[in-house]
Scaffold this motif. Structure first.
Motif, PDB file in Angstrom:
ATOM      1  N   LYS A 238     107.858 -55.151 -99.231  1.00 35.53           N
ATOM      2  CA  LYS A 238     107.009 -56.216 -99.768  1.00 35.53           C
ATOM      3  C   LYS A 238     106.064 -55.672-100.831  1.00 35.53           C
ATOM      4  N   ASN A 239     105.428 -54.544-100.539  1.00 31.13           N
ATOM      5  CA  ASN A 239     104.461 -53.974-101.481  1.00 31.13           C
ATOM      6  C   ASN A 239     105.131 -53.440-102.742  1.00 31.13           C
ATOM      7  N   ILE A 240     106.303 -52.835-102.579  1.00 27.17           N
ATOM      8  CA  ILE A 240     107.025 -52.320-103.753  1.00 27.17           C
ATOM      9  C   ILE A 240     107.455 -53.462-104.655  1.00 27.17           C
ATOM     10  N   PHE A 241     108.022 -54.514-104.083  1.00 23.89           N
ATOM     11  CA  PHE A 241     108.450 -55.649-104.902  1.00 23.89           C
ATOM     12  C   PHE A 241     107.260 -56.325-105.584  1.00 23.89           C
ATOM     13  N   TYR A 242     106.135 -56.398-104.899  1.00 22.14           N
ATOM     14  CA  TYR A 242     104.937 -56.982-105.525  1.00 22.14           C
ATOM     15  C   TYR A 242     104.526 -56.167-106.747  1.00 22.14           C
ATOM     16  N   LYS A 243     104.539 -54.849-106.615  1.00 27.18           N
ATOM     17  CA  LYS A 243     104.150 -53.982-107.734  1.00 27.18           C
ATOM     18  C   LYS A 243     105.164 -54.058-108.873  1.00 27.18           C
ATOM     19  N   LEU A 244     106.446 -54.139-108.535  1.00 27.86           N
ATOM     20  CA  LEU A 244     107.466 -54.267-109.578  1.00 27.86           C
ATOM     21  C   LEU A 244     107.300 -55.584-110.329  1.00 27.86           C
ATOM     22  N   ASP A 245     107.034 -56.654-109.597  1.00 24.19           N
ATOM     23  CA  ASP A 245     106.842 -57.969-110.223  1.00 24.19           C
ATOM     24  C   ASP A 245     105.617 -57.990-111.132  1.00 24.19           C
TER      25      ASP A 245
END
Length: 280
Positions: free
Chosen positions: A259-266
């Protein structure tokens, strides 16, 4: 999960589960079954396994071209590749090869636990029975030997790479520490976990949040170790010891990391261990 028939080499099996998301998780299996296939990662999911002790280095170029074509049809924006041990190597190697083949606007990130980083030439540090089997196969197969020469050292693959990721390794495990710290890749962060065992992904499993579920997971690990020589070689003799070691580590779950990785990528923000270890 549905079987994914896209023409991968016959040693690889893949399954797919769709999701209403711009994100895709690709997992690689270190032992048996499909890694994280039952975890809710809030993303499309492709799970890959191999039925040979080939450490995912057999014809990965061809496999990743076919996989990339399929991924482009999914129209995702972010891809996260996850694996542990030999599958941790796969997450990095295949992540780099997919990055070379896919639309440049697609963001790719790797989360690799305790990967081997040097398979060929022979690496005397690697004590795993499956590694001995790999070396034996290489000695008998010209095609696998060529693959080992091309893909057996991650540093040669990543020399000019811009692949981003995090490698999590146990600081108290000599072999895993040396395998991780020899990695030279400018976009990959190394994080040493205060943990002694090869299975550095175990403290991140959601079962660790409940003692009954953790005991269930630990007992299953020991049941699986009766059939898996690598697993048997990397866990303590006592289930009590494994339970106590895992329960002493306080880290986010794999779901929270994703969840945190995808948030940062977005968002386009920088990704660091500190930012993805935040528990929201």
């Amino acid at each position: 999960m549905q079987e994914l028939n896209i023409g991968l080499p016959s040693c690889y099996q893949a399954v797919y589960k769709s999701h209403e998301s711009n994100n895709l998780v690709i997992t690689f299996t270190p032992t048996n079954g499909f890694f994280l296939c039952n975890n809710d990662l809030n993303a499309h999911k492709i799970c890959i396994s191999t039925n040979q002790p080939n450490y995912y280095i057999f014809n990965p170029g061809n496999a990743c071209k076919k996989l990339s074509k399929y991924i482009e049809k999914l129209d995702v924006k972010n891809i996260l590749l996850i694996g542990s041990s030999k599958a941790g190597l796969a997450s990095i190697l295949w992540g780099e090869l997919i990055k070379r083949n896919i639309n440049k606007s697609t963001k790719i990130f790797v989360l690799s636990f305790s990967p081997q980083t040097l398979l060929y030439p022979f690496n005397e540090r690697l004590y795993f029975p499956s590694y001995k089997a790999l070396i034996k196969l290489i000695s008998k197969s010209d095609s696998l030997r060529k693959c080992a020469e091309n893909y057996g050292d991650l540093n040669s693959i990543l020399e000019e790479s811009k692949l981003r990721g995090i490698v999590i390794y146990p600081k108290d495990n000599y072999c895993d520490r040396l395998e991780a710290t020899r990695l030279k890749a400018r976009g990959i962060i190394l994080y040493g976990l205060q943990y002694p065992l090869h299975g550095s992904f175990l403290p991140f499993m959601p079962q660790t949040r409940d003692s009954k579920q953790l005991w269930k997971m630990v007992n299953k690990i020991y049941q699986n170790s009766l059939k898996d020589v690598d697993l048997n070689a990397t866990i303590p003799k006592s289930a009590d010891e494994l339970f106590n070691i895992i329960s002493s580590i306080k880290v986010p779950t794999i779901e929270q990391l994703c969840k945190n990785i995808f948030y940062k990528l977005d968002s386009g923000e920088d990704i660091s261990v500190e930012t993805i270890f935040i528990k929201n």
